[in-house]
Design a protein around this motif. Structure first.
Motif, PDB file in Angstrom:
ATOM      1  N   GLU A   1      -5.079 -14.466 -17.789  1.00 12.03           N
ATOM      2  CA  GLU A   1      -4.636 -14.726 -16.416  1.00 12.03           C
ATOM      3  C   GLU A   1      -3.864 -16.031 -16.319  1.00 12.03           C
ATOM      4  OE1 GLU A   1      -6.767 -15.772 -12.156  1.00 12.03           O
ATOM      5  OE2 GLU A   1      -7.632 -14.180 -13.390  1.00 12.03           O
ATOM      6  N   SER A   2      -4.337 -17.067 -17.008  1.00  6.38           N
ATOM      7  CA  SER A   2      -3.646 -18.352 -16.932  1.00  6.38           C
ATOM      8  C   SER A   2      -2.253 -18.261 -17.557  1.00  6.38           C
ATOM      9  CB  SER A   2      -4.463 -19.432 -17.642  1.00  6.38           C
ATOM     10  OG  SER A   2      -4.655 -19.097 -19.008  1.00  6.38           O
ATOM     11  N   ASP A   3      -2.114 -17.489 -18.647  1.00  7.31           N
ATOM     12  CA  ASP A   3      -0.796 -17.328 -19.273  1.00  7.31           C
ATOM     13  C   ASP A   3       0.177 -16.641 -18.321  1.00  7.31           C
ATOM     14  OD1 ASP A   3      -1.831 -18.487 -21.518  1.00  7.31           O
ATOM     15  OD2 ASP A   3      -2.225 -16.591 -22.551  1.00  7.31           O
TER      16      ASP A   3
ATOM     17  N   ARG B   1       2.223 -10.452 -22.433  1.00  8.14           N
ATOM     18  CA  ARG B   1       3.267  -9.635 -21.802  1.00  8.14           C
ATOM     19  C   ARG B   1       4.315  -9.166 -22.813  1.00  8.14           C
ATOM     20  NH1 ARG B   1       5.555  -8.237 -17.035  1.00  8.14           N
ATOM     21  NH2 ARG B   1       7.814  -8.118 -16.951  1.00  8.14           N
ATOM     22  N   LEU B   2       4.709 -10.038 -23.736  1.00  4.59           N
ATOM     23  CA  LEU B   2       5.771  -9.706 -24.675  1.00  4.59           C
ATOM     24  C   LEU B   2       5.357  -8.589 -25.635  1.00  4.59           C
ATOM     25  CD1 LEU B   2       8.599 -10.367 -25.759  1.00  4.59           C
ATOM     26  CD2 LEU B   2       7.553 -12.104 -27.221  1.00  4.59           C
TER      27      LEU B   2
ATOM     28  N   ALA C   1       9.305 -18.253 -10.858  1.00  6.88           N
ATOM     29  CA  ALA C   1       9.559 -18.780  -9.507  1.00  6.88           C
ATOM     30  C   ALA C   1      10.530 -19.953  -9.552  1.00  6.88           C
ATOM     31  CB  ALA C   1       8.240 -19.199  -8.861  1.00  6.88           C
ATOM     32  N   ALA C   2      10.410 -20.793 -10.584  1.00  7.96           N
ATOM     33  CA  ALA C   2      11.344 -21.921 -10.716  1.00  7.96           C
ATOM     34  C   ALA C   2      12.763 -21.417 -10.968  1.00  7.96           C
ATOM     35  CB  ALA C   2      10.891 -22.836 -11.849  1.00  7.96           C
ATOM     36  N   GLN C   3      12.912 -20.370 -11.776  1.00  6.78           N
ATOM     37  CA  GLN C   3      14.238 -19.808 -12.019  1.00  6.78           C
ATOM     38  C   GLN C   3      14.799 -19.143 -10.767  1.00  6.78           C
ATOM     39  OE1 GLN C   3      14.967 -17.702 -15.777  1.00  6.78           O
ATOM     40  NE2 GLN C   3      12.922 -18.298 -16.418  1.00  6.78           N
TER      41      GLN C   3
ATOM     42  N   TYR D   1       3.536 -18.090 -16.546  1.00  8.40           N
ATOM     43  CA  TYR D   1       4.786 -17.347 -16.699  1.00  8.40           C
ATOM     44  C   TYR D   1       5.426 -17.078 -15.332  1.00  8.40           C
ATOM     45  CZ  TYR D   1       7.804 -13.292 -17.625  1.00  8.40           C
ATOM     46  OH  TYR D   1       8.852 -12.413 -17.679  1.00  8.40           O
ATOM     47  N   TYR D   2       4.618 -16.660 -14.368  1.00  6.18           N
ATOM     48  CA  TYR D   2       5.140 -16.401 -13.018  1.00  6.18           C
ATOM     49  C   TYR D   2       5.631 -17.688 -12.351  1.00  6.18           C
ATOM     50  CZ  TYR D   2       3.417 -11.598 -13.070  1.00  6.18           C
ATOM     51  OH  TYR D   2       3.218 -10.273 -13.365  1.00  6.18           O
TER      52      TYR D   2
END
Length: 416
Positions: A264-266, A250-251, A275-277, A270-271
């Motif tokens: 996909e796992s990365d 993504r970066l 979600a935690a944030q 990341y998602y």
């Protein structure tokens, strides 16, 4: 954190929920929250001021005083536009305990210049949180996310620049001139002759790569190979990705390496971090805005079941949506046939699943209300026949001039 929005969960009227969603769009809530998050990450902190028409921003916010049409959206102020009043701290028990009770707006702010804003009227977001004494040195704020990765950014930039310079100088050509040192020492005509010689070389060089030189001079071309530079760049990029907690795919828009690697796992990891944030940093502020949006759009207190969930950032494929739609439809139909729920509830469940599956979006409120008026289902013992009005029959028998006595069969199989 704000891209996918939220899904409001409530047993309120669908029209009311639609008005709340429209308020979020009309007031640009998600855009302002996104802006607040960006400035908080860049500068170490930012505020989103709740704009309540007709109320003093220096007084505590009371939700029961919000009338229809009073909530006007959010005003974003970064940490350099406000000054926390560190001498006045929040003393009430809760998540704001110990934080500044007021924020004074500086002269360079777009609105509320010089005014004190009560902490209950702001949504505060910090960048990287700090221990207490370090936080005091930052005037109560956190620090920018760039500070903890600045050295990694410099290293990556320096490496990229160095590699570019090496590639630019990868093809070097040298000419060995007999007696060069004596020619330069003598100067004058010999030096001018040397300069004229190289001007002639440049003039006579051709596309075929021919170079005109003296027979005693030597011309050499040096070619270099740079093995391992890509690995060095990748290592610095991975360090930068780890410091930012953003995957390489993504970066940098980089394709994943390795067999059967899709990234996909990365992205999922990341998602999960996003979600935690959302839960730790954004949920409290969104809950406050959701309450204000209901009171301003609908009026009165929101329902007791009024809540929300953050929509998933992971976009499902059409095949995954179809699989979930089949499973949900089968489960709802089974519950309805078993008598666990009525047809109205079943239709509501199907329409609610449309947010995920995209199926059953055309079930209207009128159809759901009509299902509530359905007659009861027949029992398994056979057909249920409507019984006649016994009081009317008895009255007719009495008015027939007889004794007022008669026989009435209640046998369901009888035609009498």
């Amino acid at each position: 954190m704000t891209r996918a929005g939220i899904d409001i969960v409530s047993d309120g009227a669908p029209d009311d929920l639609g008005k709340v969603n429209e308020a979020f769009v009309d007031l640009g809530i998600w855009e302002r929250l996104s802006e607040t998050i960006k400035w908080s990450r860049l500068y170490g902190g930012a505020l989103a001021v709740l704009l309540i028409d007709g109320q003093d921003v220096g007084t505590p916010l009371r939700f029961d005083t919000i009338k229809r049409g009073q909530f006007k959206g959010l005003l974003v102020l970064d940490r350099w536009m406000v000054t926390p009043e560190l001498a006045e701290e929040v003393k009430e028990l809760g998540p704001d305990l110990g934080r500044p009770a007021f924020y004074t707006v500086t002269a360079n702010a777009p609105a509320y210049r010089g005014k004190k804003i009560h902490y209950s009227r702001v949504i505060r977001l910090d960048g990287v949180e700090l221990p207490y004494w370090q936080r005091i040195s930052e005037n109560g704020w956190g620090i920018s996310v760039l500070e903890r990765l600045y050295d990694r950014m410099v290293a990556f930039d320096s490496t990229s620049t160095g590699v570019a310079q090496l590639v630019y100088k990868a093809h070097l050509r040298t000419v060995s001139v007999d007696g060069l040192r004596e020619i330069l020492a003598a100067g004058g005509a010999p030096e001018a002759a040397l300069i004229k010689q190289f001007e002639m070389i440049r003039l006579m060089q051709s596309n075929e790569g021919l170079t005109l030189i003296d027979a005693k001079d030597t011309f050499e071309a040096h070619n270099y190979t740079f093995s391992g530079l890509s690995d060095v760049l990748l290592q610095f990029a991975q360090q930068l990705s780890g410091a930012l907690q953003i995957p390489l795919v993504r970066l940098f828009g980089q394709s994943p390496a390795g067999l059967n690697a899709t990234g996909e796992s990365d992205i999922r990891n990341y998602y999960d971090g996003i979600a935690a944030q959302q839960k730790s940093k954004l949920r409290g502020g969104v809950s406050k805005i959701l309450d204000l949006a209901w009171r301003s759009s609908i009026g009165g207190n929101p329902p007791s079941s009024y809540s929300f969930v953050f929509n998933s950032l992971w976009l499902m494929s059409d095949t995954e949506k179809a699989t979930i739609a089949v499973g949900v439809t089968g489960a709802v139909a089974q519950a309805y046939e078993a008598g666990i729920v009525d047809r109205e509830t079943a239709m509501r469940e199907l329409r609610q699943s449309a947010d995920v599956t995209g199926v059953w979006t055309n079930i209207t409120d009128e159809e759901i209300q009509a299902a509530d008026d359905d007659p009861p289902e027949p029992s398994e013992g056979g057909d249920v026949r409507e019984l006649p009005d016994l009081a009317a029959i008895v009255a007719d028998l009495g008015a027939d001039g007889g004794s007022g006595r008669g026989e009435i069969s209640l046998d369901p199989g009888s035609e009498g």
